[in-house]
Design an enzyme around this catalytic site. Sequence first.
Site, mmCIF file in Angstrom:
data_model
loop_
_atom_site.group_PDB
_atom_site.id
_atom_site.type_symbol
_atom_site.label_atom_id
_atom_site.label_comp_id
_atom_site.label_asym_id
_atom_site.label_seq_id
_atom_site.Cartn_x
_atom_site.Cartn_y
_atom_site.Cartn_z
ATOM 1 N N GLU A 231 -33.438 0.841 -79.493
ATOM 2 C CA GLU A 231 -33.240 -0.595 -79.360
ATOM 3 C C GLU A 231 -33.995 -1.320 -80.464
ATOM 4 O O GLU A 231 -35.218 -1.208 -80.569
ATOM 5 C CB GLU A 231 -33.733 -1.086 -77.994
ATOM 6 C CG GLU A 231 -32.916 -0.574 -76.829
ATOM 7 C CD GLU A 231 -33.333 -1.194 -75.504
ATOM 8 O OE1 GLU A 231 -34.420 -1.803 -75.455
ATOM 9 O OE2 GLU A 231 -32.576 -1.074 -74.526
ATOM 10 N N CYS A 232 -33.283 -2.025 -81.290
ATOM 11 C CA CYS A 232 -33.826 -2.904 -82.320
ATOM 12 C C CYS A 232 -34.709 -2.144 -83.305
ATOM 13 O O CYS A 232 -34.223 -1.583 -84.265
ATOM 14 C CB CYS A 232 -34.569 -4.079 -81.678
ATOM 15 S SG CYS A 232 -34.622 -5.519 -82.760
ATOM 16 N N ALA A 233 -36.019 -2.099 -83.091
ATOM 17 C CA ALA A 233 -36.892 -1.368 -83.998
ATOM 18 C C ALA A 233 -36.456 0.086 -84.099
ATOM 19 O O ALA A 233 -36.491 0.687 -85.178
ATOM 20 C CB ALA A 233 -38.335 -1.461 -83.528
#
Length: 970
Positions: free
Chosen positions: A357-359
């Site tokens: 997720e994201c990072a």
Amino acid sequence: MVTLPRLVVAAPSTGSGKTTIATGLMAALRASGMTVSGHKVGPDYIDPGYHALATGRPGRNLDPHLVGVERVVPLLLHGAAGADVAVIEGVMGLYDGRLGTDGFASTAHVSSLTSSPVVLVLDVARMSRSAAAIAAGMATFDPSVRVGGVVLNRCSPGRNADEIRSALEQAGLPVLGLLPRDESLATPSRHLGLVPVAERDESVALIERLGEQVAEHLDLGALLDVARSAPELEGEAWDPAEALREDDRAGRDIPTAGRAASVSERVETNTVRPVIAVAGGRAFTFRYPETEELLEAAGCDVRSFDPLSDQALPEGTSGIYLGGGFPEMYAVDLAANTSLLRDLRAAVEAGVPTVAECAGLLYLADSLDGVPMAGAIPAQAAMSERLTLRYPVAIAASDSLLTRAGEQITGHEFHRTTTSPPAGPRAAWTVEASPASPEKSPPSAEASPASVEASPASVEASSATAETSPASIETSPASIETSLTPIETAVVAGETAVVDDESRVSRPTSANSTDASANSADASANSAGIGANSADASANSAGIGANSAGISANSADVADASALTGYASETLHASYLHVHWAGHPHLAARFAVAAHRAAPHFPAMAGKCGETSDNPPSESRHGGEMPAATDLPPADPLRHHGDVEVGEGLLDFAVNVYPGERPGWLEQALHDSLAPTAYPDEEPARAALAKHHGRARDEVLPTAGAAEAFTLVARARPWRKPVVVHPQFTEPHAALEQAGHRVTEVRLRHEDGFTLDPVTVPEDADLVVVGNPTNPTGVLHPTAILRALLRPGRLVVVDEAFMDAVPGEPETLTGERAEGLLVIRSLTKHWSIPGVRAGYVVGDAAAISDLEAVRTPWSVSATAAAAMLACATERASAEAGERAERIAAWRGHLEAGLRDQQIEYVPSAASFVLARPGAGVREALREQGVAVRRADTFPGLGPDWVRIAVRPEDPTDQLLAALRQTREPS
């Protein structure tokens, strides 16, 4: 019915001091002996982190959008289990919710759902009786919200405070305390919300101070009375195991082996707990605690690993979860950990179930701003000028590890990077931009906010109130850049994301302290705002927070109507979207079942780094040409040495050998050593070295260079926890791994000047290896710091291979008699004899005996012994000092040239300088005929660093000219 004393800390607008009061109240109540549970309205990851520091319990989020209205109370009861009181910090202004939905997901909404009384925080630094009018309006605006009292922030006792108190009491609102302005609380807040786990000492001290201030100035008894006035709650605490069972009963498509068992049955019958590797550490700080609880309830063994320091995934990894954080702040450090990157890529490519997720998405990409990442998905990530903020209902674009096509999920995004391409051949989500009406929303996401992209500095402090602005550090225009949070600016033209952390980001405006919150890949709620009790010109002068009419279309741009995003397959799900799995437990169930079915991943020895073919492919794994060989990481970074950087026709700044000729007396001694035909006799050299350092014979051991000494140390004892302090010469690390030991790294940080703090070394380490001065940083550690490493049962090995390049050798430990201390010296570099492996060890006689016991007979050649004998004389000492003085002068010339070009470097005490000219400069210098030593093979450093050997002024000027040319725009 459940009795839970509780209250909500809210305010009319952001920047009023909610986080200051809420976190301080948690700390004060805990200090009084109570068990306190901290909660945060909205998706913010950062404030709950500080709540956790204040309470000693996990911080929890209460977000109707992410988890559904029906789960807010159960999650509150779950998080507060065993607590004496729950403190819920609000988001933005009390009634600020998604526009067009009558305040859905606002603080008031959560207050109503949980029947929690509100303590209203008013920043009264610029007002008097008007504060009572605001509070009265807040108290009567919504009959379902009960305001139990008011806290006056940035208010000291006096006539104005009495005036405000009187007006509030007339309105029927008791004053529960006055928190005065305190600059000691304001100043550190510039760093909060972006403080990594390893740097939280300042944050802990600040929270303790907040607790003391709240206890001193607020009426804790009255606040507890408000909390105890909350009615009993109906319902049961959320239970992760029951949540999974409910999904089973709901008939979710949860794949199981042979379709024979539900996930809960599988957990009960499966005795093997698959290992889920969860990224943590400074770069990956964001995840909801319920995620791990669901995975554990699904029979998984959740283990954390640090992508900055761990060399491999946990053994037996059967699933990988990469959450949110700040990878762009640590991109170079992440790239430097090539061993873990290879292991991660191998695991993903082998089909280990992976959620990012994201990072995590950025970490799996080929590169981030040109810095190599894991390369597990075919994407390049880069910083963007636009901030992407979404709080959407997302639709699964395909069947995948986590989703089934067409499913709707609520989530949130907050990042300032983009990937190219934005989606893979099988996208993860279709993200809708326009908000759905509450009636048409899915059950757990009644009113999803729109997809919004916002400028991080769209609301600036109004100058109209400058004359009344207190002299606080946050409003000092000379050093602080002040604006509302990007999330606050997202309330635009009927579409909003209801997220906020508390106050604005206030960051120094230098190049090395860019607003990291705005640059964050997914700092969901920006800065922690624990300094909100300092002056805040913008929040109160821009039209009460984000609802100001001054926020125009120029502040934020509504994203496209919908877009495909992310990357998905049967074993991978990677996207920018953060999902609270408590609201969607079937995602956890699917991930857990996949992990139960996956073959465990066992990494090769982490530091060996040898899993490369002798004939590397000409194309990358994702297509396209491979970079040139000089751009690729070495096959074995720990075995990389500067001599391979040098080639015919290249000016050598890569090898740290003194550039002058050998003295005649040394040349003669080397020549004469070849005359005898007998086996080498090291005893005369051993005696001379002992006399030279004022030691006994059994406290000195000649070796075939420092390399043999490191090998002897590695083989001498069955080390339980060997530690190598990095970045430093990698030979001791490689020797330990070759001997079968698993090395623990302690990485010194560039932000700290690569200085050593002894407390960072694990207490149970029985071997610690550290350089002094350290190669490649050139940092000279004080002897007091090194002595502090000594412990009973521990061996401390100090690599002083470059100490003879330091005039006067002020920090040498060769004369120190201490149990468990060894010093390794080398003659190779300073005396220009790289072909003669000559070194020695000085120190604890018992440790010397252990080394000698595992040494090969006659390992020290006659030539090396002759060099040791010749260099242990008074004449040699005098000439060594002269060489050290020349090196210091040459180094000063080099450092002055680097400063002139504004090239960052680490002040050095050695015969080399660690500089940071940027990624690609080393290769560009090579094209101009100059060789410098790559530094990305030293753990903790990336491709933007190089090590430059010290040379006389003329060749140094050639290097500086080449540097200038490589950095000038073409």
